[in-house]
Design a protein around this motif. Structure first.
Motif, PDB file in Angstrom:
ATOM      1  N   TRP A  29      12.306   1.266   7.587  1.00  0.00           N
ATOM      2  CA  TRP A  29      11.179   2.188   7.762  1.00  0.00           C
ATOM      3  C   TRP A  29      10.085   1.519   8.574  1.00  0.00           C
ATOM      4  CZ3 TRP A  29       5.988   2.201   6.460  1.00  0.00           C
ATOM      5  CH2 TRP A  29       5.340   3.437   6.498  1.00  0.00           C
ATOM      6  N   TRP A  30       9.806   0.258   8.287  1.00  0.00           N
ATOM      7  CA  TRP A  30       8.764  -0.462   9.003  1.00  0.00           C
ATOM      8  C   TRP A  30       9.151  -0.683  10.463  1.00  0.00           C
ATOM      9  CZ3 TRP A  30       4.099  -1.319   6.756  1.00  0.00           C
ATOM     10  CH2 TRP A  30       4.020  -1.121   5.369  1.00  0.00           C
ATOM     11  N   VAL A  31      10.422  -0.927  10.719  1.00  0.00           N
ATOM     12  CA  VAL A  31      10.880  -1.048  12.112  1.00  0.00           C
ATOM     13  C   VAL A  31      10.695   0.277  12.844  1.00  0.00           C
ATOM     14  CG1 VAL A  31      12.850  -1.514  13.615  1.00  0.00           C
ATOM     15  CG2 VAL A  31      12.551  -2.840  11.524  1.00  0.00           C
ATOM     16  N   GLY A  32      11.062   1.372  12.190  1.00  0.00           N
ATOM     17  CA  GLY A  32      10.911   2.685  12.811  1.00  0.00           C
ATOM     18  C   GLY A  32       9.470   3.014  13.137  1.00  0.00           C
ATOM     19  N   LYS A  33       8.551   2.654  12.244  1.00  0.00           N
ATOM     20  CA  LYS A  33       7.133   2.880  12.520  1.00  0.00           C
ATOM     21  C   LYS A  33       6.674   2.056  13.719  1.00  0.00           C
ATOM     22  CE  LYS A  33       4.451   4.850  10.196  1.00  0.00           C
ATOM     23  NZ  LYS A  33       3.909   6.223  10.284  1.00  0.00           N
ATOM     24  N   ALA A  34       7.179   0.825  13.838  1.00  0.00           N
ATOM     25  CA  ALA A  34       6.811  -0.014  14.973  1.00  0.00           C
ATOM     26  C   ALA A  34       7.370   0.544  16.273  1.00  0.00           C
ATOM     27  CB  ALA A  34       7.306  -1.446  14.752  1.00  0.00           C
ATOM     28  N   LEU A  35       8.610   1.029  16.250  1.00  0.00           N
ATOM     29  CA  LEU A  35       9.193   1.651  17.443  1.00  0.00           C
ATOM     30  C   LEU A  35       8.369   2.846  17.894  1.00  0.00           C
ATOM     31  CD1 LEU A  35      13.091   1.718  17.004  1.00  0.00           C
ATOM     32  CD2 LEU A  35      11.818   0.808  18.957  1.00  0.00           C
ATOM     33  N   ALA A  36       7.998   3.693  16.938  1.00  0.00           N
ATOM     34  CA  ALA A  36       7.192   4.863  17.271  1.00  0.00           C
ATOM     35  C   ALA A  36       5.841   4.449  17.857  1.00  0.00           C
ATOM     36  CB  ALA A  36       6.991   5.736  16.035  1.00  0.00           C
ATOM     37  N   ALA A  37       5.246   3.395  17.295  1.00  0.00           N
ATOM     38  CA  ALA A  37       3.953   2.921  17.794  1.00  0.00           C
ATOM     39  C   ALA A  37       4.079   2.357  19.205  1.00  0.00           C
ATOM     40  CB  ALA A  37       3.396   1.861  16.851  1.00  0.00           C
ATOM     41  N   LEU A  38       5.177   1.647  19.491  1.00  0.00           N
ATOM     42  CA  LEU A  38       5.401   1.119  20.836  1.00  0.00           C
ATOM     43  C   LEU A  38       5.563   2.250  21.849  1.00  0.00           C
ATOM     44  CD1 LEU A  38       7.849  -1.845  20.120  1.00  0.00           C
ATOM     45  CD2 LEU A  38       5.517  -2.025  20.993  1.00  0.00           C
ATOM     46  N   ALA A  39       6.280   3.288  21.467  1.00  0.00           N
ATOM     47  CA  ALA A  39       6.455   4.428  22.364  1.00  0.00           C
ATOM     48  C   ALA A  39       5.125   5.107  22.651  1.00  0.00           C
ATOM     49  CB  ALA A  39       7.454   5.420  21.752  1.00  0.00           C
ATOM     50  N   GLU A  40       4.321   5.271  21.608  1.00  0.00           N
ATOM     51  CA  GLU A  40       3.021   5.918  21.793  1.00  0.00           C
ATOM     52  C   GLU A  40       2.096   5.060  22.648  1.00  0.00           C
ATOM     53  OE1 GLU A  40      -0.698   7.750  19.142  1.00  0.00           O
ATOM     54  OE2 GLU A  40       1.061   6.885  18.148  1.00  0.00           O
ATOM     55  N   SER A  42       2.845   2.821  24.901  1.00  0.00           N
ATOM     56  CA  SER A  42       3.318   2.585  26.265  1.00  0.00           C
ATOM     57  C   SER A  42       3.535   3.845  27.080  1.00  0.00           C
ATOM     58  CB  SER A  42       4.628   1.797  26.224  1.00  0.00           C
ATOM     59  OG  SER A  42       5.668   2.576  25.642  1.00  0.00           O
ATOM     60  N   GLY A  43       3.675   4.983  26.394  1.00  0.00           N
ATOM     61  CA  GLY A  43       4.039   6.207  27.099  1.00  0.00           C
ATOM     62  C   GLY A  43       5.491   6.241  27.527  1.00  0.00           C
ATOM     63  N   ILE A  44       6.298   5.336  26.978  1.00  0.00           N
ATOM     64  CA  ILE A  44       7.736   5.277  27.264  1.00  0.00           C
ATOM     65  C   ILE A  44       8.477   5.714  26.008  1.00  0.00           C
ATOM     66  CG2 ILE A  44       9.669   3.788  27.941  1.00  0.00           C
ATOM     67  CD1 ILE A  44       7.607   1.872  29.160  1.00  0.00           C
ATOM     68  N   ALA A  45       9.356   6.690  26.139  1.00  0.00           N
ATOM     69  CA  ALA A  45      10.120   7.148  24.985  1.00  0.00           C
ATOM     70  C   ALA A  45      10.958   6.002  24.421  1.00  0.00           C
ATOM     71  CB  ALA A  45      11.037   8.307  25.388  1.00  0.00           C
ATOM     72  N   HIS A  46      11.053   5.939  23.103  1.00  0.00           N
ATOM     73  CA  HIS A  46      11.759   4.805  22.501  1.00  0.00           C
ATOM     74  C   HIS A  46      13.221   4.762  22.928  1.00  0.00           C
ATOM     75  CE1 HIS A  46      13.162   7.801  19.535  1.00  0.00           C
ATOM     76  NE2 HIS A  46      14.083   6.925  19.197  1.00  0.00           N
ATOM     77  N   ARG A  47      13.802   5.919  23.254  1.00  0.00           N
ATOM     78  CA  ARG A  47      15.194   5.939  23.723  1.00  0.00           C
ATOM     79  C   ARG A  47      15.335   5.310  25.107  1.00  0.00           C
ATOM     80  NH1 ARG A  47      18.486   9.616  20.752  1.00  0.00           N
ATOM     81  NH2 ARG A  47      17.295  10.767  19.172  1.00  0.00           N
ATOM     82  N   ASP A  48      14.222   5.122  25.794  1.00  0.00           N
ATOM     83  CA  ASP A  48      14.265   4.498  27.120  1.00  0.00           C
ATOM     84  C   ASP A  48      14.037   2.989  27.058  1.00  0.00           C
ATOM     85  OD1 ASP A  48      14.788   6.905  28.429  1.00  0.00           O
ATOM     86  OD2 ASP A  48      12.655   7.392  28.588  1.00  0.00           O
ATOM     87  N   PRO A 211       2.380 -12.879   0.590  1.00  0.00           N
ATOM     88  CA  PRO A 211       3.506 -12.069   1.065  1.00  0.00           C
ATOM     89  C   PRO A 211       3.149 -10.590   1.025  1.00  0.00           C
ATOM     90  CG  PRO A 211       4.223 -13.687  -0.562  1.00  0.00           C
ATOM     91  CD  PRO A 211       2.729 -13.667  -0.605  1.00  0.00           C
ATOM     92  N   CYS A 212       3.622  -9.853   2.021  1.00  0.00           N
ATOM     93  CA  CYS A 212       3.316  -8.429   2.096  1.00  0.00           C
ATOM     94  C   CYS A 212       4.384  -7.741   2.940  1.00  0.00           C
ATOM     95  CB  CYS A 212       1.927  -8.206   2.689  1.00  0.00           C
ATOM     96  SG  CYS A 212       1.727  -8.825   4.367  1.00  0.00           S
ATOM     97  N   ALA A 213       4.236  -6.445   3.115  1.00  0.00           N
ATOM     98  CA  ALA A 213       5.112  -5.663   3.981  1.00  0.00           C
ATOM     99  C   ALA A 213       4.346  -5.276   5.232  1.00  0.00           C
ATOM    100  CB  ALA A 213       5.601  -4.412   3.257  1.00  0.00           C
ATOM    101  N   GLY A 214       5.042  -5.220   6.364  1.00  0.00           N
ATOM    102  CA  GLY A 214       4.376  -4.832   7.599  1.00  0.00           C
ATOM    103  C   GLY A 214       5.253  -5.084   8.802  1.00  0.00           C
ATOM    104  N   ALA A 215       4.710  -4.793   9.969  1.00  0.00           N
ATOM    105  CA  ALA A 215       5.475  -4.974  11.206  1.00  0.00           C
ATOM    106  C   ALA A 215       4.536  -5.259  12.364  1.00  0.00           C
ATOM    107  CB  ALA A 215       6.314  -3.734  11.511  1.00  0.00           C
ATOM    108  N   GLU A 216       5.041  -6.032  13.321  1.00  0.00           N
ATOM    109  CA  GLU A 216       4.343  -6.334  14.569  1.00  0.00           C
ATOM    110  C   GLU A 216       5.318  -6.099  15.717  1.00  0.00           C
ATOM    111  OE1 GLU A 216       1.159  -7.413  14.732  1.00  0.00           O
ATOM    112  OE2 GLU A 216       0.774  -8.029  12.643  1.00  0.00           O
ATOM    113  N   GLY A 217       4.789  -5.724  16.891  1.00  0.00           N
ATOM    114  CA  GLY A 217       5.680  -5.514  18.024  1.00  0.00           C
ATOM    115  C   GLY A 217       4.951  -5.531  19.349  1.00  0.00           C
ATOM    116  N   PHE A 218       5.723  -5.724  20.423  1.00  0.00           N
ATOM    117  CA  PHE A 218       5.219  -5.686  21.791  1.00  0.00           C
ATOM    118  C   PHE A 218       6.394  -5.433  22.712  1.00  0.00           C
ATOM    119  CE2 PHE A 218       5.870 -10.067  20.415  1.00  0.00           C
ATOM    120  CZ  PHE A 218       6.806 -10.527  21.338  1.00  0.00           C
ATOM    121  N   LEU A 219       6.102  -5.142  23.970  1.00  0.00           N
ATOM    122  CA  LEU A 219       7.134  -4.892  24.976  1.00  0.00           C
ATOM    123  C   LEU A 219       7.132  -6.016  26.006  1.00  0.00           C
ATOM    124  CD1 LEU A 219       6.610  -1.065  25.670  1.00  0.00           C
ATOM    125  CD2 LEU A 219       8.255  -2.133  24.111  1.00  0.00           C
ATOM    126  N   VAL A 220       8.328  -6.393  26.444  1.00  0.00           N
ATOM    127  CA  VAL A 220       8.509  -7.342  27.546  1.00  0.00           C
ATOM    128  C   VAL A 220       9.110  -6.574  28.714  1.00  0.00           C
ATOM    129  CG1 VAL A 220       9.642  -9.456  28.312  1.00  0.00           C
ATOM    130  CG2 VAL A 220       8.823  -9.265  25.951  1.00  0.00           C
TER     131      VAL A 220
END
Length: 387
Positions: A29-40, A42-48, A211-220
């Motif tokens: 679930w946390w990965v999915g939230k990070a993917l959605a946040a990256l798409a938002e 960047s303006g790039i659909a996560h499928r791309d 310790p906690c739950a969460g996610a971080e992400g970025f695009l290369v």
């Protein structure tokens, strides 16, 4: 052979899925939230996203390849890096080379872990064969005792005191108070740090992460891709990575950074004193101090003077762990190895809000991970520059 540079490679779209002390939601679930946040962002659909690099300890029974179907991804490049605190540096280095080679255009680098009420204890029980055979049976329920032995040896070798390394913890808490995502919301004084409850001396309560739950992400991606998308970005100018750097050392008095530090600064074309801010991997303040010495800011024996002669807050002369780091923002598993990288991207793109370091143009971030009973095995570092 001289290391090849990372010309044309940039990092963009830093995202954080706000941390929670405990969560019954799975890591997926946390990965999915990070993917959605990256798409938002960047303006790039996560499928791309045609590259996907994932770091996690709590993904079982899934791995990165299983999530491609869960989330409708079809990447040309896939990486799964359960390497703890060095996973962020490792993911950048691999993604950067893939992008340079044209084997992927946009790589989503994500670290995420969950933290159910009993999951941290369970992960400690099963962390490694070393911990099962040489740590846990002796009543040491986690890394605190192992790091206490390292800290005792390092402090004896360098002359560091708890008051010296407490400067880092206190400054990080001040920085965290400017970060709305940080879990620690109260100021911390040096007296409170020094008088906190002993856990495994010299490790005390405020030497330990939450310790906690969460996610971080970025695009290369390549620079021209970021420009075409209108994205703010930072350039990757240098990176190093080393595992089990000094296998013959009887105790960890240095990390693998020392073996490659000259290469790091040669690639970046600058010296340590030219960076505007630093993000160490802060599972314990003493390890942050070790990184500062190993990366060339001072000698190991010069650490006491160095720590007491600098201001490590966001308005100081050497801003350090400007988000609060893991010690004050929280440690979301493998995301602890990404938090400093995400923070540096924000700082260098001028999007760090109240904790923005004025005029930040060049930043350093370190990674450190995978503690066995006597040492951490993974080390890495990257230098980033504003566009």
């Amino acid at each position: 052979m001289a290391r090849q540079g990372y010309d044309g490679v940039v990092l963009a779209a830093p995202v954080t899925v706000p941390y929670a002390r405990f969560s019954t939601r799975p890591a997926q679930w946390w990965v999915g939230k990070a993917l959605a946040a990256l798409a938002e962002a960047s303006g790039i659909a996560h499928r791309d996203f045609d590259g996907f690099s994932l770091a996690s300890f709590s993904m079982a029974p899934d791995s990165a390849i299983g999530l491609t179907q869960h989330f409708g991804l079809s990447p040309r490049f896939l990486d799964f890096l359960p390497l703890g605190g060095v996973a962020g540096v490792a993911s950048i280095r691999r993604a950067a080379r893939i992008v340079q080679a044209g084997d992927a255009d946009v790589v989503a680098c994500i670290a995420a872990d969950t933290n159910a009420p009993q999951s941290f204890r369970q992960s400690l029980e099963n962390f490694s064969r070393f911990s099962q055979d040489a740590v846990y049976p002796y009543g040491a329920g986690g890394p605190n005792v192992s790091f206490a032995l390292i800290a005792q040896a390092y402090m004896a070798e360098t002359g560091l005191t708890r008051a010296d390394i407490g400067q880092l913890a206190v400054a990080q808490r001040a920085n965290a108070l400017k970060n709305p995502n940080a879990l620690m919301k109260k100021p911390l004084s040096l007296d409170e740090y020094l008088n906190s409850r002993p856990i495994a001396p010299p490790i005390h309560l405020f030497d330990c992460v939450m310790p906690c739950a969460g996610a971080e992400g970025f695009l290369v991606m390549r620079e021209e891709t970021a420009k075409a998308q209108g994205l703010p970005f930072v350039r990757l100018t240098a990176a190093i990575e080393r595992h089990n750097g000094y296998p013959d050392d009887p105790v960890m008095l240095r990390g693998g950074w020392q073996r490659d530090v000259a290469d790091l600064w040669a690639m970046a074309g600058v010296a340590p004193g030219t960076v505007d801010l630093v993000q160490t991997y802060d599972d314990y303040p003493v390890i942050s101090a070790m990184q500062l010495a190993d990366l060339g800011f001072c000698t190991a024996k010069g650490l006491p003077e160095f720590l007491n002669s600098h201001d490590f807050t966001t308005t100081g002369d050497l801003p350090h762990n400007t988000s609060g780091g893991q010690l004050s923002a929280g440690q979301a598993g493998c995301a602890g190895g990404h938090i400093g990288l995400v923070e540096n991207i924000r700082q260098l793109t001028g999007t760090a809000g109240a904790r923005q370091v004025k005029g930040a143009r060049r930043a350093l971030a370190m990674g450190f991970g995978m503690i066995n009973f006597d040492r951490g095995l993974g080390s890495g570092a990257v230098v980033l520059e504003a566009a």
